[in-house]
Design a protein around this motif. Structure first.
Motif, PDB file in Angstrom:
ATOM      1  N   TYR A  27       8.674 -11.205  -4.817  1.00  0.00           N
ATOM      2  CA  TYR A  27      10.240 -10.157  -4.718  1.00  0.00           C
ATOM      3  C   TYR A  27      10.908 -10.915  -5.222  1.00  0.00           C
ATOM      4  O   TYR A  27      12.099 -10.038  -5.492  1.00  0.00           O
ATOM      5  CB  TYR A  27      10.510 -10.849  -3.142  1.00  0.00           C
ATOM      6  CG  TYR A  27       9.951 -10.091  -1.898  1.00  0.00           C
ATOM      7  CD1 TYR A  27       9.900  -9.012  -1.619  1.00  0.00           C
ATOM      8  CD2 TYR A  27       8.930 -10.845  -0.814  1.00  0.00           C
ATOM      9  CE1 TYR A  27       9.693  -7.823  -0.765  1.00  0.00           C
ATOM     10  CE2 TYR A  27       8.333 -10.379   0.037  1.00  0.00           C
ATOM     11  CZ  TYR A  27       8.386  -8.799   0.658  1.00  0.00           C
ATOM     12  OH  TYR A  27       7.982  -7.904   1.205  1.00  0.00           O
ATOM     13  N   GLY A  28      11.084 -12.059  -6.127  1.00  0.00           N
ATOM     14  CA  GLY A  28      11.859 -12.029  -7.227  1.00  0.00           C
ATOM     15  C   GLY A  28      11.776 -11.249  -8.168  1.00  0.00           C
ATOM     16  O   GLY A  28      12.540 -10.588  -8.368  1.00  0.00           O
ATOM     17  N   ALA A  29      10.348 -11.006  -8.769  1.00  0.00           N
ATOM     18  CA  ALA A  29      10.024  -9.813  -9.956  1.00  0.00           C
ATOM     19  C   ALA A  29      10.340  -8.781  -9.652  1.00  0.00           C
ATOM     20  O   ALA A  29      11.516  -7.813 -10.303  1.00  0.00           O
ATOM     21  CB  ALA A  29       8.227 -10.422 -10.147  1.00  0.00           C
ATOM     22  N   LEU A  30      10.307  -8.382  -8.322  1.00  0.00           N
ATOM     23  CA  LEU A  30      10.478  -6.905  -7.861  1.00  0.00           C
ATOM     24  C   LEU A  30      11.942  -6.969  -8.395  1.00  0.00           C
ATOM     25  O   LEU A  30      12.723  -5.979  -8.490  1.00  0.00           O
ATOM     26  CB  LEU A  30      10.046  -6.421  -6.482  1.00  0.00           C
ATOM     27  CG  LEU A  30       8.724  -6.124  -6.285  1.00  0.00           C
ATOM     28  CD1 LEU A  30       8.375  -5.955  -4.473  1.00  0.00           C
ATOM     29  CD2 LEU A  30       7.845  -5.316  -6.933  1.00  0.00           C
ATOM     30  N   VAL A  31      12.559  -8.120  -7.822  1.00  0.00           N
ATOM     31  CA  VAL A  31      14.190  -7.823  -7.344  1.00  0.00           C
ATOM     32  C   VAL A  31      14.666  -7.933  -9.053  1.00  0.00           C
ATOM     33  O   VAL A  31      15.673  -7.060  -9.523  1.00  0.00           O
ATOM     34  CB  VAL A  31      15.573  -8.768  -6.484  1.00  0.00           C
ATOM     35  CG1 VAL A  31      16.951  -8.746  -7.457  1.00  0.00           C
ATOM     36  CG2 VAL A  31      14.764  -8.872  -5.330  1.00  0.00           C
ATOM     37  N   SER A  34      13.894  -3.994 -10.743  1.00  0.00           N
ATOM     38  CA  SER A  34      14.909  -3.309 -10.325  1.00  0.00           C
ATOM     39  C   SER A  34      16.280  -3.539 -10.994  1.00  0.00           C
ATOM     40  O   SER A  34      17.048  -2.088 -11.513  1.00  0.00           O
ATOM     41  CB  SER A  34      15.272  -3.288  -8.444  1.00  0.00           C
ATOM     42  OG  SER A  34      14.079  -3.127  -7.556  1.00  0.00           O
ATOM     43  N   PHE A  35      16.861  -4.694 -11.077  1.00  0.00           N
ATOM     44  CA  PHE A  35      17.507  -4.953 -11.721  1.00  0.00           C
ATOM     45  C   PHE A  35      17.661  -4.365 -12.961  1.00  0.00           C
ATOM     46  O   PHE A  35      18.992  -3.617 -13.332  1.00  0.00           O
ATOM     47  CB  PHE A  35      17.915  -6.424 -11.840  1.00  0.00           C
ATOM     48  CG  PHE A  35      19.380  -6.124 -12.473  1.00  0.00           C
ATOM     49  CD1 PHE A  35      20.969  -6.240 -12.211  1.00  0.00           C
ATOM     50  CD2 PHE A  35      19.759  -7.272 -13.880  1.00  0.00           C
ATOM     51  CE1 PHE A  35      21.234  -6.893 -13.179  1.00  0.00           C
ATOM     52  CE2 PHE A  35      20.425  -7.154 -14.677  1.00  0.00           C
ATOM     53  CZ  PHE A  35      21.642  -7.167 -14.496  1.00  0.00           C
ATOM     54  N   VAL A  36      16.998  -4.438 -13.884  1.00  0.00           N
ATOM     55  CA  VAL A  36      16.739  -4.227 -15.062  1.00  0.00           C
ATOM     56  C   VAL A  36      16.471  -2.643 -14.975  1.00  0.00           C
ATOM     57  O   VAL A  36      17.171  -1.996 -16.041  1.00  0.00           O
ATOM     58  CB  VAL A  36      15.456  -4.869 -16.027  1.00  0.00           C
ATOM     59  CG1 VAL A  36      14.387  -3.854 -17.479  1.00  0.00           C
ATOM     60  CG2 VAL A  36      15.075  -6.116 -15.533  1.00  0.00           C
ATOM     61  N   CYS A  37      15.639  -2.309 -13.934  1.00  0.00           N
ATOM     62  CA  CYS A  37      15.371  -0.547 -14.117  1.00  0.00           C
ATOM     63  C   CYS A  37      17.004   0.137 -13.940  1.00  0.00           C
ATOM     64  O   CYS A  37      17.186   1.396 -14.209  1.00  0.00           O
ATOM     65  CB  CYS A  37      14.819  -0.142 -12.652  1.00  0.00           C
ATOM     66  SG  CYS A  37      13.104  -1.040 -13.672  1.00  0.00           S
ATOM     67  N   LEU A  38      17.840  -0.257 -12.843  1.00  0.00           N
ATOM     68  CA  LEU A  38      19.160   0.414 -12.994  1.00  0.00           C
ATOM     69  C   LEU A  38      20.194   0.261 -13.570  1.00  0.00           C
ATOM     70  O   LEU A  38      21.556   0.813 -12.749  1.00  0.00           O
ATOM     71  CB  LEU A  38      19.047  -0.301 -11.317  1.00  0.00           C
ATOM     72  CG  LEU A  38      17.962   0.176 -10.260  1.00  0.00           C
ATOM     73  CD1 LEU A  38      18.793  -0.005  -8.298  1.00  0.00           C
ATOM     74  CD2 LEU A  38      18.041   1.964  -9.820  1.00  0.00           C
ATOM     75  N   PHE A  39      20.187  -1.452 -13.855  1.00  0.00           N
ATOM     76  CA  PHE A  39      20.988  -1.716 -14.654  1.00  0.00           C
ATOM     77  C   PHE A  39      22.231  -0.463 -15.775  1.00  0.00           C
ATOM     78  O   PHE A  39      23.158  -0.131 -15.906  1.00  0.00           O
ATOM     79  CB  PHE A  39      21.175  -2.850 -15.064  1.00  0.00           C
ATOM     80  CG  PHE A  39      22.867  -3.114 -16.372  1.00  0.00           C
ATOM     81  CD1 PHE A  39      23.266  -3.965 -15.834  1.00  0.00           C
ATOM     82  CD2 PHE A  39      22.228  -3.425 -17.520  1.00  0.00           C
ATOM     83  CE1 PHE A  39      24.307  -3.640 -16.387  1.00  0.00           C
ATOM     84  CE2 PHE A  39      23.828  -3.280 -17.762  1.00  0.00           C
ATOM     85  CZ  PHE A  39      24.680  -4.225 -18.057  1.00  0.00           C
ATOM     86  N   PRO A  40      20.837   0.398 -16.230  1.00  0.00           N
ATOM     87  CA  PRO A  40      21.921   1.200 -17.580  1.00  0.00           C
ATOM     88  C   PRO A  40      22.096   2.380 -16.335  1.00  0.00           C
ATOM     89  O   PRO A  40      23.711   3.115 -17.402  1.00  0.00           O
ATOM     90  CB  PRO A  40      20.378   1.931 -18.389  1.00  0.00           C
ATOM     91  CG  PRO A  40      19.416   0.802 -18.036  1.00  0.00           C
ATOM     92  CD  PRO A  40      19.607   0.193 -16.671  1.00  0.00           C
ATOM     93  N   ILE A  41      21.377   2.741 -15.150  1.00  0.00           N
ATOM     94  CA  ILE A  41      22.700   3.806 -14.372  1.00  0.00           C
ATOM     95  C   ILE A  41      23.671   3.446 -14.326  1.00  0.00           C
ATOM     96  O   ILE A  41      25.134   4.047 -13.573  1.00  0.00           O
ATOM     97  CB  ILE A  41      21.496   4.580 -13.633  1.00  0.00           C
ATOM     98  CG1 ILE A  41      20.584   4.890 -13.439  1.00  0.00           C
ATOM     99  CG2 ILE A  41      22.353   5.086 -12.211  1.00  0.00           C
ATOM    100  CD1 ILE A  41      19.377   5.143 -12.785  1.00  0.00           C
TER     101      ILE A  41
END
Length: 305
Positions: A27-31, A34-41
């Motif tokens: 779950y830590g890796a998924l979070v 997710s942060f890496v993918c959503l931060f540019p947006i």
């Protein structure tokens, strides 16, 4: 009187702790991802509400680091205080937006029609052209993605100039169709492979023609795959920049070209570019949310038979 004892191994004693550690790691890796993918947006959306000072100083959190402002949207005529006023920039944006919609939807729809028929033929019939068989033909279609766009730039530029397709929507539709057709064929081939041939044979026995079996039996089952292929093709067409910048000038220019042109005498207008990028992302995000069920079903089709 005998006492029965049970011997526990070290792994059995530690299994709950190991299980918990694994869950925390996953779950830590998924979070984190997710942060890496959503931060540019997140950065793009927040930048559209920043002033020049907030952009240069790297402020990130609204109402904490900076006070949101409609500067980026005001420069496009899309802020609450300018939406009902005459704006040449807004008219230009709407024109480019409609160009992107028409070219993306038109090319994706045409690619779905042609790609579905081609994929159906590759899965239901056997072809043999010289040393080319079905598998070779399928690989040939997919291999077209290997060619870098710059290799095709000059031939298409010369061809479109000769046939008067420069700076036209139909020119972009035809080119985008060729660009996404290999991916559509590959996706739909896997989709049709997952549908039992016996269903069509039963339909033919019941009196349906080949086209009747295709439209009434196969297409309803393959609909999730078609939707997934359509969404993927539309995303690729919507975000395409190279050919849109090369083959258009005024009439058929699309949103990505307009986003890249947000420069001024003082440099890049990050707030305007971010507002444009946000407006360009929003339709795809809405389509993805609405059609998420079909997208997942289509992308996983054929994995389990």
């Amino acid at each position: 009187m005998s006492v029965q004892t049970t011997d526990y191994t070290v792994s059995e004693i530690r299994s709950p702790a190991v299980f918990l550690a694994n869950r925390v790691f996953i779950y830590g890796a998924l979070v984190f991802w997710s942060f890496v993918c959503l931060f540019p947006i997140y950065w793009t959306i927040t930048t559209s509400f920043k002033s020049a000072v907030d952009v240069t100083q790297g402020h990130l959190i609204p109402f904490v680091d900076f006070q949101p402002d409609w500067k980026g949207w005001r420069s496009l005529g899309l802020s609450p205080d300018s939406i009902f006023q005459t704006s040449t920039v807004r008219d230009e944006f709407l024109k480019r937006f409609m160009n992107s919609v028409i070219t993306s939807v038109g090319a994706s729809s045409l690619a779905i029609v042609i790609g579905s028929l081609a994929a159906y033929g590759l899965t239901r019939y056997r072809y043999h052209f010289a040393w080319f068989k079905n598998e070779d033909i399928s690989f040939f279609f997919l291999s077209q993605l290997i060619l870098p766009p710059v290799v095709l730039a000059l031939p298409f530029l010369v061809l479109y100039r000769e046939v008067a397709l420069l700076d036209t929507r139909i020119g972009l539709v035809l080119l985008y169709t060729l660009m996404v057709l290999p991916i559509v064929i590959w996706i739909m081939r896997d989709q049709f492979n997952s549908i039992p041939v016996e269903l069509e044979e039963a339909a033919l026995v019941d009196g349906l023609s080949i086209w009747g079996a295709f439209f009434r039996i196969v297409m309803p089952i393959a609909l999730p795959g078609m939707v997934a292929a359509f969404i993927l093709a539309m995303v690729l067409c919507w975000n395409e920049y190279f050919f849109a910048a090369l083959l258009t000038s005024t009439d058929a220019k699309t949103i990505p070209v307009m986003v890249a042109s947000q420069t001024g005498s003082q440099g890049i207008n990050w707030w305007s570019m971010a507002a444009l990028a946000t407006a360009a992302i929003a339709p795809l995000a809405i389509i993805g949310i609405v059609l998420e069920r079909y997208l997942i079903m289509g992308m996983t089709a054929g994995s389990v038979k």
